[in-house]
Design a protein around this motif. Structure first.
Motif, PDB file in Angstrom:
ATOM      1  N   GLY A   1      26.289  72.819 -28.099  1.00  0.00           N
ATOM      2  CA  GLY A   1      26.588  72.229 -26.794  1.00  0.00           C
ATOM      3  C   GLY A   1      27.860  71.581 -26.563  1.00  0.00           C
ATOM      4  N   CYS A   2      28.941  72.161 -27.209  1.00  0.00           N
ATOM      5  CA  CYS A   2      30.111  71.781 -26.716  1.00  0.00           C
ATOM      6  C   CYS A   2      31.130  72.888 -27.351  1.00  0.00           C
ATOM      7  N   LEU A   3      32.385  72.811 -26.898  1.00  0.00           N
ATOM      8  CA  LEU A   3      33.278  73.636 -27.195  1.00  0.00           C
ATOM      9  C   LEU A   3      33.926  73.438 -28.575  1.00  0.00           C
ATOM     10  N   THR A   4      33.341  73.688 -29.770  1.00  0.00           N
ATOM     11  CA  THR A   4      33.955  73.213 -30.903  1.00  0.00           C
ATOM     12  C   THR A   4      34.859  74.312 -31.668  1.00  0.00           C
ATOM     13  N   ASP A   5      35.231  75.385 -31.017  1.00  0.00           N
ATOM     14  CA  ASP A   5      35.935  76.335 -31.488  1.00  0.00           C
ATOM     15  C   ASP A   5      37.512  76.327 -30.933  1.00  0.00           C
ATOM     16  N   ASP A   6      37.501  75.384 -30.020  1.00  0.00           N
ATOM     17  CA  ASP A   6      38.919  75.494 -29.416  1.00  0.00           C
ATOM     18  C   ASP A   6      39.888  74.234 -30.186  1.00  0.00           C
ATOM     19  N   GLU A   7      40.891  74.958 -30.652  1.00  0.00           N
ATOM     20  CA  GLU A   7      41.674  74.178 -31.625  1.00  0.00           C
ATOM     21  C   GLU A   7      42.555  73.098 -30.623  1.00  0.00           C
ATOM     22  N   ASP A   8      42.762  73.296 -29.294  1.00  0.00           N
ATOM     23  CA  ASP A   8      43.241  72.114 -28.301  1.00  0.00           C
ATOM     24  C   ASP A   8      42.591  70.983 -28.248  1.00  0.00           C
ATOM     25  N   ASN A   9      41.106  71.023 -28.580  1.00  0.00           N
ATOM     26  CA  ASN A   9      40.243  69.866 -28.416  1.00  0.00           C
ATOM     27  C   ASN A   9      40.388  68.899 -29.825  1.00  0.00           C
ATOM     28  N   TYR A  10      41.219  69.404 -30.798  1.00  0.00           N
ATOM     29  CA  TYR A  10      41.329  68.525 -31.959  1.00  0.00           C
ATOM     30  C   TYR A  10      42.653  67.844 -32.124  1.00  0.00           C
ATOM     31  N   GLU A  11      42.848  66.621 -32.850  1.00  0.00           N
ATOM     32  CA  GLU A  11      44.152  66.267 -32.956  1.00  0.00           C
ATOM     33  C   GLU A  11      44.247  66.108 -34.341  1.00  0.00           C
ATOM     34  N   LEU A  12      45.602  66.488 -34.785  1.00  0.00           N
ATOM     35  CA  LEU A  12      46.103  66.809 -36.098  1.00  0.00           C
ATOM     36  C   LEU A  12      46.494  65.399 -36.614  1.00  0.00           C
ATOM     37  N   VAL A  13      45.963  64.617 -37.648  1.00  0.00           N
ATOM     38  CA  VAL A  13      46.534  63.421 -38.220  1.00  0.00           C
ATOM     39  C   VAL A  13      46.945  63.815 -39.579  1.00  0.00           C
ATOM     40  N   GLU A  14      48.297  63.207 -40.094  1.00  0.00           N
ATOM     41  CA  GLU A  14      48.692  63.355 -41.186  1.00  0.00           C
ATOM     42  C   GLU A  14      49.044  62.148 -41.882  1.00  0.00           C
ATOM     43  N   GLU A  15      48.495  61.774 -43.000  1.00  0.00           N
ATOM     44  CA  GLU A  15      48.413  60.483 -43.740  1.00  0.00           C
ATOM     45  C   GLU A  15      49.183  60.770 -45.099  1.00  0.00           C
ATOM     46  N   THR A  16      50.122  60.116 -45.719  1.00  0.00           N
ATOM     47  CA  THR A  16      50.725  60.077 -46.863  1.00  0.00           C
ATOM     48  C   THR A  16      50.375  59.012 -47.758  1.00  0.00           C
ATOM     49  N   PHE A  17      49.902  59.205 -49.079  1.00  0.00           N
ATOM     50  CA  PHE A  17      49.474  58.185 -49.829  1.00  0.00           C
ATOM     51  C   PHE A  17      50.574  58.272 -51.062  1.00  0.00           C
ATOM     52  N   GLU A  18      51.126  57.138 -51.353  1.00  0.00           N
ATOM     53  CA  GLU A  18      51.952  57.076 -52.417  1.00  0.00           C
ATOM     54  C   GLU A  18      51.321  56.423 -53.665  1.00  0.00           C
ATOM     55  N   GLU A  19      51.415  56.635 -54.963  1.00  0.00           N
ATOM     56  CA  GLU A  19      51.003  56.205 -56.130  1.00  0.00           C
ATOM     57  C   GLU A  19      52.111  56.174 -57.194  1.00  0.00           C
ATOM     58  N   VAL A  20      52.511  54.739 -57.840  1.00  0.00           N
ATOM     59  CA  VAL A  20      53.401  54.548 -58.914  1.00  0.00           C
ATOM     60  C   VAL A  20      52.484  55.196 -60.216  1.00  0.00           C
ATOM     61  N   LEU A  21      53.269  56.339 -60.884  1.00  0.00           N
ATOM     62  CA  LEU A  21      52.541  56.854 -62.361  1.00  0.00           C
ATOM     63  C   LEU A  21      53.150  56.130 -63.338  1.00  0.00           C
ATOM     64  N   GLU A  22      54.501  55.881 -63.418  1.00  0.00           N
ATOM     65  CA  GLU A  22      55.146  55.336 -64.446  1.00  0.00           C
ATOM     66  C   GLU A  22      56.204  54.599 -64.033  1.00  0.00           C
ATOM     67  N   MET A  23      56.721  53.557 -64.707  1.00  0.00           N
ATOM     68  CA  MET A  23      58.004  52.668 -64.288  1.00  0.00           C
ATOM     69  C   MET A  23      58.643  52.419 -65.793  1.00  0.00           C
ATOM     70  N   LYS A  24      60.013  52.697 -65.674  1.00  0.00           N
ATOM     71  CA  LYS A  24      60.661  52.560 -66.922  1.00  0.00           C
ATOM     72  C   LYS A  24      62.080  51.975 -66.648  1.00  0.00           C
ATOM     73  N   GLU A  25      62.594  50.843 -67.461  1.00  0.00           N
ATOM     74  CA  GLU A  25      63.863  50.143 -67.172  1.00  0.00           C
ATOM     75  C   GLU A  25      64.820  50.735 -68.359  1.00  0.00           C
ATOM     76  N   GLU A  26      65.891  50.999 -68.049  1.00  0.00           N
ATOM     77  CA  GLU A  26      66.937  51.234 -68.791  1.00  0.00           C
ATOM     78  C   GLU A  26      68.103  50.442 -68.768  1.00  0.00           C
ATOM     79  N   ARG A  27      68.903  49.761 -69.567  1.00  0.00           N
ATOM     80  CA  ARG A  27      70.089  49.214 -69.385  1.00  0.00           C
ATOM     81  C   ARG A  27      71.224  49.984 -69.847  1.00  0.00           C
ATOM     82  N   ILE A  28      72.358  50.079 -68.965  1.00  0.00           N
ATOM     83  CA  ILE A  28      73.248  51.105 -68.993  1.00  0.00           C
ATOM     84  C   ILE A  28      74.587  50.150 -69.374  1.00  0.00           C
TER      85      ILE A  28
END
Length: 673
Positions: free
Chosen positions: A646-673
């Motif tokens: 019941g709608c034009l689901t094939d047309d790409e112009d009817n869609y909006e592309l949303v990009e999201e970025t997720f950041e995650e800290v895996l490891e943290m290390k301190e070094e004294r110089i």
């Protein structure tokens, strides 16, 4: 008809209709097989008054194996009415079939006394024995079967070698080909559960042997068809004569209380399968018998006996001249690889009054060619040069409780009176190896794990003189593997040294390459000396199983990892039929042959590369064809899809592309110089 005269297929019911399991007639067929009855033959023939005593002897013997029916009354001994004496055999009935089978296995051959040795078999075998005709009828001759060329692999256009591998319960035979060749193209033969324990090639590569519980089988030809069967129960070790005419099979009990094998060693004719001679193990039954050693041409085989060496002639399998070679106290001997001569070591006797000695004896003349007395000897080892030119005897001398000296007695067999040179080594000797074709040898000496490797030559400017060529210092090496063709050697650090491999050019005295095969347990050269294989066997190391094939310069040609990998063996080649002069002519023309084979290798690589390219193009074309077909279907079904949604689901112009970025800290290390 069944019981009570009723038809076999009728159902019996009580008149009142009340069925009871106990009232249903037994309709099971009786067992007339008598598999639980055995016949014991070769008994003493006794009068009636001694029958009961003999029966009691049988009851006492067989009650230890299993229960006899009727509480020991199941022993019947027929009597001869004419002589009123027993007939010399008896029947013994057990309560179950398994006991009867064990009784046959355990008591057949039982020695009652010097004149009576039991012959025992199952009762059901009596009919078969009685049906044997009184007059001999020769069986029809077996139909001739063409085995094909047993050395067909030598006619390979590329002069490739073969090898057999075993992993898990699989066995495979491959051509040794370039790394660009696929596994399916290299595979010659494969079979599951081909052997129980392992494989062994014959000296010329004609046959491959497989081990089985009942005995041994040989296979050969293009398709590796059966070429021989040798029945020797629980065979554990085999050895071929150098000419491949004879085969020696050996066995021994697994445990001290196991039944002793009456024939510990059997010598067979390989071509006919005929048993030529058998030997009984005179020592402990759970230890292997003293092994036989073959002379270089297979004419003689010998073993150490008490104060002597027994040499047998292969032609008639009898002791040579009906007497041994008397050598009081002899501990070790080795045949020359090139002539019928053996070297024997005899330790010191009479508390050192008689020194230890090495003797070289000719066969069959029994002439003592050379003798050397040795003093203060703690241990010795003998090393023949592969062409029999030299003999090296390593001598360890105990100077004090903490001090041991090392030296080599070097015999020159091809020179008059067999002169001897002595080479003193100041440090512990770890390994020694002759160059197969040449006059050099390598010596590993020093304190492990970092040792020195010294290269010596037996000739200096064409004169007979032992000369040091070069010493490599402080190397992690404990094994030396010369190429069969000479010139190149692999200096290996095996086992605890983690498989360090040093590919060394002995002509230029320089290393060509150094690499590592981690946990390497075994190394073996191919017959030509062009390739060498290192592998990790699951027999010695459960991890990192597999093999690597290298060229002589140390470049890896093939790496294969296999779980439960047990064995890798190159297929040997028979001795060359070319004379020394012909081989020298070929070496002179080697550049011409090399250019030819290099061109063939180049064409093979180009063909393999073009084949890989064509394969990639074919996969790409198939992918694009599939994509085009899927796109066409997508467009074809577009109208129906829109009506359903019941709608034009094939047309790409009817869609909006949303990009999201997720950041995650895996490891943290301190070094004294």
């Amino acid at each position: 008809r069944s019981f009570y005269g009723m038809p076999a297929d009728s159902q019996w019911k009580r008149p009142d209709g009340d069925d009871d399991e106990d009232d249903i007639p037994f309709n099971k067929e009786l067992d007339y097989s008598m598999d639980n009855v055995i016949v014991v033959d070769n008994l003493p023939i006794v009068p009636p008054e001694k029958v009961e005593k003999l029966i009691n002897v049988l009851v006492k013997l067989y009650s230890k194996i299993g229960n006899i029916v009727q509480d020991g009354q199941g022993v019947f001994m027929p009597m001869d009415p004419n002589t009123n004496e027993s007939k010399g055999f008896a029947y013994v009935e057990f309560e179950d079939v398994q006991c009867a089978a064990q009784a046959v296995e355990q008591t057949d051959g039982h020695k009652l006394d010097k004149a009576h040795v039991f012959r025992v078999w199952r009762f059901n075998e009596v009919d078969r024995i009685l049906q044997v005709p009184d007059s001999y009828q020769a069986p029809p001759p077996p139909q001739y079967r063409e085995r094909g060329n047993l050395r067909q692999w030598l006619l390979d256009d590329k002069a490739r070698d073969q090898y057999v591998i075993r992993y898990a319960d699989e066995s495979e035979i491959f051509w040794n080909d370039g790394p660009e060749t696929k596994e399916e193209e290299r595979r010659v033969f494969e079979r599951k559960k081909w052997t129980d324990t392992g494989h062994q090639w014959s000296p010329h590569g004609t046959y491959v042997a497989t081990f089985h519980r009942p005995g041994l089988r040989l296979w050969g030809g293009d398709a590796f068809e059966a070429a021989g069967r040798f029945m020797h129960n629980n065979v554990k070790n085999i050895d071929f004569s150098p000419c491949e005419r004879y085969l020696v099979t050996s066995t021994w009990a697994d445990r001290p209380n196991d039944k002793e094998e009456p024939e510990a060693v059997i010598i067979w004719d390989v071509r006919t399968g005929e048993k030529k001679r058998a030997f009984k193990n005179e020592g402990p039954k759970d230890k292997p018998m003293e092994p036989f050693k073959w002379s270089f041409d297979g004419q003689y085989f010998a073993k150490i006996a008490t104060d002597s060496i027994q040499v047998y002639a292969a032609e008639d399998m009898k002791l040579l001249d009906k007497k041994s070679f008397k050598l009081p106290g002899v501990r070790e001997f080795r045949w020359s690889p090139a002539q019928n001569v053996f070297a024997a070591f005899i330790p010191a006797q009479d508390a050192g009054q008689s020194p230890a000695r090495v003797v070289i004896v000719e066969v069959p003349s029994r002439t003592e060619l050379r003798q050397k007395n040795l003093f203060s000897v703690a241990d010795t080892q003998m090393y023949w040069h592969p062409d029999g030119t030299y003999l090296a005897v390593k001598v360890d001398r105990q100077k004090s409780k903490k001090t041991t000296s090392y030296s080599f007695e070097l015999f020159r067999l091809k020179e008059r009176d067999i002169p001897i040179e002595v080479l003193e080594i100041p440090t512990q000797v770890v390994n020694f190896a002759w160059e197969p074709k040449g006059h050099r040898f390598a010596l590993v000496h020093g304190d492990p794990p970092r040792v020195d490797i010294s290269f010596y030559t037996m000739l200096k400017e064409g004169k007979a003189q032992v000369t040091l060529l070069k010493t490599l210092e402080k190397k992690p090496v404990n094994e030396v593997f010369w190429s069969p063709a000479g010139h190149h050697v692999v200096l290996a650090g095996m086992k605890s040294l983690n498989g360090i491999l040093n590919f060394f050019n002995a002509d230029d005295m320089e290393a060509m390459c150094e690499d590592e095969h981690f946990m390497c347990t075994d190394i073996c050269w191919d017959p030509t000396g062009r390739y060498i294989c290192s592998y990790v066997s699951a027999f010695r190391q459960p991890m990192e199983n597999g093999y690597v094939i290298w060229n002589f310069a140390g470049k890896a040609q093939l790496r294969v990892n296999k779980d439960k990998f047990f064995q890798f063996i190159w297929r040997p080649r028979p001795p060359s039929l070319l004379s020394g002069k012909q081989e020298r002519e070929i070496r002179k023309a080697l550049p011409e042959y090399s250019a030819k084979y290099q061109e063939e290798d180049r064409k093979a690589k180009e063909l393999a590369a073009s084949a890989a390219t064509r394969e990639k193009e074919a996969k790409r074309a198939a992918f694009e064809e599939g994509e085009a077909r899927r796109k066409a279907l997508y467009l074809e079904w577009q109208h129906d899809r829109r009506q359903l949604r019941g709608c034009l689901t094939d047309d790409e112009d009817n869609y909006e592309l949303v990009e999201e970025t997720f950041e995650e800290v895996l490891e943290m290390k301190e070094e004294r110089i």
